[in-house]
Structure formats: C-alpha cells, structure tokens
Design a protein around this motif. Structure first.
Motif, PDB file in Angstrom:
ATOM      1  N   ASN A  51       0.792  -1.227   0.000  1.00  0.00           N
ATOM      2  CA  ASN A  51       0.000   0.000   0.000  1.00  0.00           C
ATOM      3  C   ASN A  51       0.828   1.282   0.000  1.00  0.00           C
ATOM      4  O   ASN A  51       0.287   2.366  -0.062  1.00  0.00           O
ATOM      5  CB  ASN A  51      -0.967   0.008   1.187  1.00  0.00           C
ATOM      6  CG  ASN A  51      -0.247  -0.113   2.509  1.00  0.00           C
ATOM      7  OD1 ASN A  51       0.930   0.194   2.617  1.00  0.00           O
ATOM      8  ND2 ASN A  51      -0.963  -0.569   3.512  1.00  0.00           N
ATOM      9  N   PHE A  53       2.184   2.941   2.282  1.00  0.00           N
ATOM     10  CA  PHE A  53       2.070   3.829   3.437  1.00  0.00           C
ATOM     11  C   PHE A  53       3.386   3.851   4.205  1.00  0.00           C
ATOM     12  O   PHE A  53       4.117   2.873   4.239  1.00  0.00           O
ATOM     13  CB  PHE A  53       0.949   3.386   4.374  1.00  0.00           C
ATOM     14  CG  PHE A  53      -0.429   3.613   3.820  1.00  0.00           C
ATOM     15  CD1 PHE A  53      -0.681   4.609   2.900  1.00  0.00           C
ATOM     16  CD2 PHE A  53      -1.478   2.823   4.228  1.00  0.00           C
ATOM     17  CE1 PHE A  53      -1.955   4.826   2.400  1.00  0.00           C
ATOM     18  CE2 PHE A  53      -2.757   3.030   3.739  1.00  0.00           C
ATOM     19  CZ  PHE A  53      -2.984   4.032   2.821  1.00  0.00           C
ATOM     20  N   SER A  54       3.680   4.971   4.831  1.00  0.00           N
ATOM     21  CA  SER A  54       4.899   5.126   5.608  1.00  0.00           C
ATOM     22  C   SER A  54       4.634   4.784   7.067  1.00  0.00           C
ATOM     23  O   SER A  54       3.522   4.915   7.564  1.00  0.00           O
ATOM     24  CB  SER A  54       5.405   6.566   5.521  1.00  0.00           C
ATOM     25  OG  SER A  54       5.672   6.903   4.191  1.00  0.00           O
ATOM     26  N   THR A  55       5.684   4.355   7.740  1.00  0.00           N
ATOM     27  CA  THR A  55       5.623   4.058   9.161  1.00  0.00           C
ATOM     28  C   THR A  55       6.715   4.851   9.858  1.00  0.00           C
ATOM     29  O   THR A  55       7.836   4.938   9.358  1.00  0.00           O
ATOM     30  CB  THR A  55       5.838   2.559   9.424  1.00  0.00           C
ATOM     31  OG1 THR A  55       4.908   1.809   8.659  1.00  0.00           O
ATOM     32  CG2 THR A  55       5.677   2.222  10.890  1.00  0.00           C
ATOM     33  N   LYS A  73       1.455   4.145  11.638  1.00  0.00           N
ATOM     34  CA  LYS A  73       1.363   3.938  10.194  1.00  0.00           C
ATOM     35  C   LYS A  73       0.559   5.115   9.661  1.00  0.00           C
ATOM     36  O   LYS A  73      -0.570   5.353  10.070  1.00  0.00           O
ATOM     37  CB  LYS A  73       0.674   2.638   9.873  1.00  0.00           C
ATOM     38  CG  LYS A  73       0.728   2.277   8.423  1.00  0.00           C
ATOM     39  CD  LYS A  73       0.193   0.876   8.213  1.00  0.00           C
ATOM     40  CE  LYS A  73       0.598   0.369   6.871  1.00  0.00           C
ATOM     41  NZ  LYS A  73       0.226  -1.017   6.679  1.00  0.00           N
ATOM     42  N   HIS A  74       1.132   5.874   8.740  1.00  0.00           N
ATOM     43  CA  HIS A  74       0.495   7.095   8.233  1.00  0.00           C
ATOM     44  C   HIS A  74      -0.624   6.776   7.254  1.00  0.00           C
ATOM     45  O   HIS A  74      -0.636   5.731   6.609  1.00  0.00           O
ATOM     46  CB  HIS A  74       1.554   7.984   7.572  1.00  0.00           C
ATOM     47  CG  HIS A  74       2.602   8.426   8.544  1.00  0.00           C
ATOM     48  ND1 HIS A  74       2.491   9.571   9.281  1.00  0.00           N
ATOM     49  CD2 HIS A  74       3.765   7.861   8.918  1.00  0.00           C
ATOM     50  CE1 HIS A  74       3.548   9.695  10.063  1.00  0.00           C
ATOM     51  NE2 HIS A  74       4.326   8.660   9.862  1.00  0.00           N
ATOM     52  N   ASN A  75      -1.567   7.698   7.159  1.00  0.00           N
ATOM     53  CA  ASN A  75      -2.716   7.523   6.267  1.00  0.00           C
ATOM     54  C   ASN A  75      -2.444   7.939   4.833  1.00  0.00           C
ATOM     55  O   ASN A  75      -3.189   7.599   3.934  1.00  0.00           O
ATOM     56  CB  ASN A  75      -3.913   8.325   6.799  1.00  0.00           C
ATOM     57  CG  ASN A  75      -4.370   7.824   8.137  1.00  0.00           C
ATOM     58  OD1 ASN A  75      -4.251   6.641   8.431  1.00  0.00           O
ATOM     59  ND2 ASN A  75      -4.865   8.720   8.970  1.00  0.00           N
ATOM     60  N   GLU A  76      -1.382   8.695   4.616  1.00  0.00           N
ATOM     61  CA  GLU A  76      -1.064   9.198   3.287  1.00  0.00           C
ATOM     62  C   GLU A  76      -0.031   8.299   2.617  1.00  0.00           C
ATOM     63  O   GLU A  76       0.822   7.731   3.264  1.00  0.00           O
ATOM     64  CB  GLU A  76      -0.497  10.626   3.347  1.00  0.00           C
ATOM     65  CG  GLU A  76      -1.416  11.633   3.974  1.00  0.00           C
ATOM     66  CD  GLU A  76      -1.308  11.657   5.489  1.00  0.00           C
ATOM     67  OE1 GLU A  76      -0.258  11.293   6.013  1.00  0.00           O
ATOM     68  OE2 GLU A  76      -2.288  12.029   6.129  1.00  0.00           O
ATOM     69  N   VAL A  77      -0.117   8.212   1.306  1.00  0.00           N
ATOM     70  CA  VAL A  77       0.863   7.462   0.540  1.00  0.00           C
ATOM     71  C   VAL A  77       2.073   8.346   0.288  1.00  0.00           C
ATOM     72  O   VAL A  77       1.942   9.520  -0.040  1.00  0.00           O
ATOM     73  CB  VAL A  77       0.255   7.004  -0.803  1.00  0.00           C
ATOM     74  CG1 VAL A  77       1.299   6.303  -1.654  1.00  0.00           C
ATOM     75  CG2 VAL A  77      -0.937   6.101  -0.567  1.00  0.00           C
TER      76      VAL A  77
END
Length: 78
Positions: A51, A53-55, A73-77
């Motif tokens: 996905n 996503f960044s952590t 875990k961030h919601n933005e890509v």
C-alpha cells in the motif's frame, strides 16, 4: 497497543488504582549512576510494497529505563 479495548483500559485503571493506594510501592527505576535522556527515531518511507504507506516511530529512555514509545502507520501514501 495497536488495538486497545475496554478490557485493556480497565486493566490500566486497576493498576493505577493499586499504585495510588500503595504509594510505597510505586514504579521502580534502576539507578545506574546516570539519568541521561536518550531519544531514538526511525521512519520507513513507503516501505510496505502493498500500500506504500509510511511508518514512523520513536522511543525514549531515561537512564536504561524505557519510558515512552510510539509507532504509527500514516494515512497518506508517500
């Protein structure tokens, strides 16, 4: 930590209630001759191939005792 429930909150409240009623017990910090505060951070930008996503996260030590930690875990890509 990732999926806290009412059961977890009840357990924490019970522990805090016990500590409040028994101030002589408290939380133990091991004295090793220093009280240095050390913070560590890390980030994984788009490390999840599925996905993207960044952590990110951090944790803090006082002396050799872990006192805080966070992982998100961030919601933005990225």
């Amino acid at each position: 930590m990732h999926y806290p429930s009412e059961y977890h909150l009840a357990a924490v409240m019970r522990i805090l209630s016990f500590l409040k009623k028994a101030p002589s017990r408290g939380l133990i910090f091991i004295k090793l001759g220093h009280l240095d505060v050390k913070d560590y951070t890390n980030a994984d930008w788009a490390g999840n191939i599925t996905n993207r996503f960044s952590t990110s996260g951090y944790f803090t030590f006082i002396g050799s005792n872990l006192v805080t930690w966070v992982s998100k875990k961030h919601n933005e890509v990225a």
